[in-house]
Scaffold this active site. Sequence first.
Site, mmCIF file in Angstrom:
data_model
loop_
_atom_site.group_PDB
_atom_site.id
_atom_site.type_symbol
_atom_site.label_atom_id
_atom_site.label_comp_id
_atom_site.label_asym_id
_atom_site.label_seq_id
_atom_site.Cartn_x
_atom_site.Cartn_y
_atom_site.Cartn_z
ATOM 1 C CG ASP A 1 -2.297 0.623 0.862
ATOM 2 O OD1 ASP A 1 -2.301 1.811 0.486
ATOM 3 O OD2 ASP A 1 -3.336 -0.054 0.946
ATOM 4 C CG HIS B 1 -4.447 2.124 -1.975
ATOM 5 N ND1 HIS B 1 -4.429 2.924 -0.850
ATOM 6 C CD2 HIS B 1 -5.745 2.066 -2.371
ATOM 7 C CE1 HIS B 1 -5.683 3.312 -0.570
ATOM 8 N NE2 HIS B 1 -6.495 2.813 -1.488
ATOM 9 C CD GLU C 1 -10.153 3.792 -0.886
ATOM 10 O OE1 GLU C 1 -11.022 4.227 -0.113
ATOM 11 O OE2 GLU C 1 -9.050 3.384 -0.474
#
Length: 549
Positions: free
Chosen positions: A205, A276, A340
């Site tokens: 991440d 990420h 995301e």
Amino acid sequence: MKLTMTIFTAAALALSALSTACRCAPAERGAALRVIPAPASIERCEGEFTISPSAVIIAPEEAGAASLRLSSLLSKTEEGPASVAPAGTPCPSDSSCFVLELDPSLAQAGPESYELSVSPEGVELRAPAPAGLFYAAQTLRQMMPAEPGLAASLPCVKISDAPRFRWRGLMLDVSRHFFPKEFVFRMMETMAALKMNTLHIHLTDDQGWRLEIDAFPALTKTGAWRGASSPADELSMSPSGPAHGGFYTKQDMREILRRAAELHITVVPEIEMPGHAVAAIASVPGLSCKGERLKVSTRWGVHKDVYCAGSERVFEFLEIVLGEVAELFPGEIIHVGGDEVPKHNWRQCPKCQERIRAEGLANEEELQGWFMKRIENFLESRGKRIIGWDEIVEGGLPPRAAVMSWRGMEGGITAALEGHDVVMSPTSHCYFDYMQAENGEPRRVGRPIELAKVYGFEPVPPALAGTPAAERIIGAQGNIWTEYIDSEELAEYMTWPRGAALAEVAWSTKETKDYAGFLARLESLLPHFDAMRVNYRRPGPEDGANARF
Ligand code: ACM
Ligand code: ZN
């Protein structure tokens, strides 16, 4: 207890030589065994079985972990470990015997199913495959006293059990905070005790890359370490706190995988893309649109810097990384993230815009769809399938991709209707980083997801119930995101007993579910957690049988 005479047929006698003396009847609800997850079918029989000091386990070699487990379990109630004898050994007349048998005729109920019979003469565990024998042993474990040294006797029963779903998962985020392999072993032990079979490990991440990759040592030399966050970080997103780091060597991961195999757990690695990705971008040059040298992030939240979808270097990098991951992890499925992904940089980037033109794509959403399909193609060439968070539905799903529905159930419903496998893991019920009660909790994160709320989760939404698409819902998963979970003790506190509620959601039939019964059975499970030194949140008055969410 009401008992009715069961007439044994010759066939039943042949199948179950040890249980001829029992008179059995279906267990009434209140008399259910103290076992989580609740078995599919329980008959209570007359009498009990007392474990003698000379207990013998008779098991085929393939039973492996199941017989070892039983042996160590029995050693807690006896002077030494129970002896293990090969299949076919007659039960010595002065011993109590635990007979494990692989029986292909039970295959219809699935490889994780089992039958467990306890009679005054002995205990019989039968299953079509080693996983079923292992789960029968886990059921026995919960039927026995948690504390070592207590004389054990078991009520006579006949249990016939199989899981409702094949994916019974927990996700552990080891990027935001690193957890050493020993903690992963503990987590898997607790999962296995509750018949959970999938550990999804979130390895990469923005704030840390946690798996050694031979071709890119910088990923763990640089990407596994972040500095302390400075006050300036507070301007946009919350700061991550003190300096932090750690990673698994390949050898560490092999140990995790070896332990997982013994516990009948599949480990699903997650390598996040295209977003990420800051820890990777900070470690290996040329992976982002702007080509900037970033630092491993010291802030939580969604970051605008993502892998450049127009750069061939990015795909060369990802294919080398995923090639190593595919070789290391034996499971079929690899999680490739997909959640995301801000499209801001892609809109500004000449290479990304050229890719959109060259591939005839409509927009940046479709560019993400193209990205995920290219990755799927590569992984299929290595014999793997991908799973991604539900955003991957938006850019057009790669043909064989499975979907993990987290923003609610909608992404999962769409994917299931399109014929894709789906794991339900919505923030409404399955986010174990969210607090467990409105008041008195160590951290205020998210809105409360109480024990009863998790227990009430139904992975098959009404929109799909009774349709062929319902078959595409392959399971449920709880997610332990660790931005605000910085210790092993807190990670366990947030996970248990909500994880036990989810284990029952994923294993037990809808018809056997009963929250009051679950709470009563949980009272017997918690001493087992104590014996395993597993931390947990003790349910409070707000979690009582009348709790409704
Ligand atoms: C997620 O919680 N961003 C999958
Ligand atoms: Zn770009």
